[in-house]
Design a protein around this motif. Structure first.
Motif, mmCIF file in Angstrom:
data_model
loop_
_atom_site.group_PDB
_atom_site.id
_atom_site.type_symbol
_atom_site.label_atom_id
_atom_site.label_comp_id
_atom_site.label_asym_id
_atom_site.label_seq_id
_atom_site.Cartn_x
_atom_site.Cartn_y
_atom_site.Cartn_z
ATOM 1 N N GLY A 1 0.536 -1.126 -0.168
ATOM 2 C CA GLY A 1 0.018 0.079 0.057
ATOM 3 C C GLY A 1 0.857 1.175 -0.101
ATOM 4 O O GLY A 1 0.460 2.306 -0.640
ATOM 5 N N GLY A 2 1.937 1.189 0.645
ATOM 6 C CA GLY A 2 2.796 2.355 0.793
ATOM 7 C C GLY A 2 3.538 2.628 -0.741
ATOM 8 O O GLY A 2 3.758 3.991 -1.111
ATOM 9 N N ARG A 3 3.724 1.312 -1.458
ATOM 10 C CA ARG A 3 4.263 1.738 -2.733
ATOM 11 C C ARG A 3 3.444 2.074 -3.698
ATOM 12 O O ARG A 3 3.707 3.074 -4.644
ATOM 13 N N MET A 4 1.979 1.986 -3.330
ATOM 14 C CA MET A 4 0.984 2.458 -4.144
ATOM 15 C C MET A 4 0.843 3.836 -4.072
ATOM 16 O O MET A 4 0.772 4.777 -4.740
ATOM 17 N N LYS A 5 1.047 4.463 -2.795
ATOM 18 C CA LYS A 5 1.039 5.797 -2.260
ATOM 19 C C LYS A 5 2.345 6.582 -3.135
ATOM 20 O O LYS A 5 2.022 7.660 -3.670
ATOM 21 N N GLU A 6 3.579 6.066 -3.046
ATOM 22 C CA GLU A 6 4.599 6.527 -3.895
ATOM 23 C C GLU A 6 4.355 6.551 -5.405
ATOM 24 O O GLU A 6 4.404 7.786 -6.182
ATOM 25 N N ASN A 7 3.459 5.710 -5.879
ATOM 26 C CA ASN A 7 3.028 5.734 -7.425
ATOM 27 C C ASN A 7 2.212 6.915 -7.600
ATOM 28 O O ASN A 7 2.307 7.767 -8.552
ATOM 29 N N VAL A 8 1.021 7.058 -6.699
ATOM 30 C CA VAL A 8 0.105 7.941 -6.898
ATOM 31 C C VAL A 8 0.920 9.662 -6.876
ATOM 32 O O VAL A 8 0.677 10.169 -7.450
#
Lengths: 393, 393
Positions: A97-104
């Motif tokens: 989920g943290g990597r998703m945040k980075e992507n966003v």
């Protein structure tokens, strides 16, 4: 340094992936390379697409493997569906989920975080609260099967909520495809990405993705071009698309696609529901053994993944030493904890070909033997009295 | 559609890549998968790095294969070295200079184009004029070996010019590494990307890259984060870096890296200079045969690539039919024209393992036979009087 041909050790892979690759898949991988525009290759690509639609349980026409690992599949979803200034609700209950945040954020969009404790499933109530509080959000993103903790979230419920509040859904299914029930069309998943090296038991390096009609519409309405040329779906579709053409975009990873074709074929032969049931059944067996030793799961029953078993490390043993001994004495790989769980848990994978009765027995026996030998506070002789008495060398 | 195991045809690959893959490399590819954090894998990664430094002729510490095809390697260079608003001088003399422009613009930077005719080398005078006229430019980008035309540009001279005007250099060496003289350190190349499926004769899917100290400094001074998480060097370096650690970034394409290791080892065994000389010698042989038939090269002598031979299609034959017959009757792939050269040229590759005496003879004989059979206006019976008289079936 004199360099010679690399002959890897033969490991049993029971970490968070890659998982054991079947000889059929390795054989397919080594078949003669052909051109990426060869008509025979096109036929195979069509079959890969059909088999992926089956694995995802979708009729989505835009279903194909991105020519790079799962993190590039993740980026394909975010970079194509988001534009600068968009708001996205991102659920975080582990590393990914943290990597998703980075992507966003790297897309210039705004991540509205919904946090759950690591090891817990995403809480639908918190998600609904966020959807209510943020009517500006256009996408809900969450991880179906958190590889870092072994928690399974309720994708069906979360997708229904998202649509109720007019959000598209981006779902990380890296660890779920082929191992847990997953129904892209029935559940209304709009964009999904996975990896080949988990429950598909293919070699690592490709990321199957699928996009609903709704998400394709969203992409067509973009104001700005996608910031990545390599991952721009409007270009990739010319190669993997349905117009019969194969316009050159990039050189496909030909041999890796042979391997994916074969691993998906094996999944088809077994049957998707049978594969889900196999993972579940072997998880129960592993769980019985681990709990008999006194090891406990970090994920509450009911949201545990069959394919990723995170258990707490007994307090009086050294994490790294145990994993090193398993690797060197038994050629057995289990996974370390990731992120905030580093040093606190082991992640034992039962993914794809690694989800076998022989692997469960081997893992329990080896782990119990090493722990016992190291004087760990576990219930020895309970799980496998015979196996743990075996001595080597 | 009933899907069964895919058994590819056995082709001879003399197009623009992929090239023929040696059985040693295919064998390496099929070795048992191990974990991407396995200590044995780390050792192999170090060796891949050393072998890549040799292939690139560089001591650059930041030298590794991106886990995706050449176009992702291109994007790695541009996305890391550029920030929004930067100006870049981009030389275009074929398809891939145009792709560089796309990359520059998607980074929010400004591409100042220096155009040369397709088939010609990049003109250093035009580049110097552009450097003079645009003191705001911070990077010069060009293609060393244009795969779409077969033109070789003078990388050494272009890099020297760039540095004279305080620009870093980004060089596309997808088709040159292993086939043409290339000296990253001596020539002052700051960022370079290649592909595995050309003169390295590995399977497609990886993109070797290398970055000078100067370019690493530039990356460290960035104001904004790299827009791609997957390609962000500050993160990738934690895995491929020199600090001894192997911090998890993404799952490496384990088996493809076995293959790259083996193909680089074969290059080392042959010797880089010997490989360059082999490509050159076989190009001369192919050229003699093609010219004897009356086919002419589109690239002027002196800037022709040995490994990519673009010749004009005789006016009275159908491009697609010839290629189809070569493929179906002889299992021989040659390349079509790309971009503005589509339908006008064939691209005959002599890359890596495909650059062999047997392939040259086979290609000349098959092409002459098909052209002769189709009544093409060529000098038949000149190049290979015996071979072209052979009848099949």
């Amino acid at each position: 340094m004199t360099i010679t041909t690399f002959n890897p050790p033969v490991r049993t892979l029971m970490g968070p992936g890659p998982s054991d690759v079947h000889p059929r898949v390795l054989s397919a991988l080594a078949r003669p390379t052909i051109g990426h525009l060869d008509p025979s290759f096109s036929t195979m690509m069509d079959e890969v697409k059909t088999l992926l639609q089956y694995a995802f349980q979708t009729d989505n026409q835009l279903t194909f493997p991105v020519s790079a690992p799962g993190s590039a599949g993740m980026e394909t979803c975010f970079a194509n569906l988001l534009e600068a200034g968009d708001s996205v609700i991102v659920c975080q209950n582990g590393v990914f989920g943290g990597r998703m945040k980075e992507n966003v954020e790297r897309c210039g969009a705004i991540a509205i975080m919904v946090e759950d404790e690591w090891g817990k499933a995403v809480d639908p109530q918190k998600v609904e609260d966020a959807l209510k509080a943020h009517p500006e959000a256009s996408v809900l993103a969450f991880v179906h099967a958190e590889t870092s903790t072994g928690a399974l979230s309720d994708a069906k419920t979360l997708c229904a909520l998202a649509h109720q509040y007019n959000c598209l859904t981006i779902v990380d299914a890296v660890t779920s495809v082929g191992g847990s029930e997953l129904r892209v069309d029935d559940w209304g998943i709009d964009a999904i990405y996975s990896g080949t090296q988990k429950c598909l038991s293919c070699v690592p390096g490709l990321s199957p993705v699928s996009f609903s009609e709704r998400s394709q519409e969203r992409i067509k309405q973009r104001k700005e071009r996608v910031q990545s040329w390599f991952l721009d779906l409007s270009l990739v579709m010319g190669y993997w698309g349905n117009d019969g053409g194969r316009s050159y975009h990039h050189t496909a990873p030909v041999n890796s696609l042979y391997a994916l074709h074969e691993s998906l074929l094996m999944l088809k032969e077994e049957g998707l529901e049978n594969a889900w049931a196999r993972h579940s059944m072997l998880h129960q067996a592993l769980k019985a053994g681990l709990e008999a030793m006194g090891l406990s799961f970090i994920v509450p029953e009911g949201s545990r993944l069959a394919q990723l078993n995170a258990v707490t490390i007994p307090s009086n043993v050294d994490d790294a030493v145990v994993r090193k001994r398993l690797l060197h004495e038994y050629d057995l790989e289990i996974g370390a904890g990731l992120g905030s769980l580093a040093g606190k848990v082991w992640r034992i994978g039962l993914m794809g070909q690694s989800a076998s009765a022989s692997n469960v027995m081997f893992c329990l026996a080896s782990l119990e033997s090493v722990l016992n030998d190291m004087g760990a506070t576990i219930n020895t002789g309970v799980a496998l009295p015979a196996a743990q008495k075996a001595t080597f060398g």
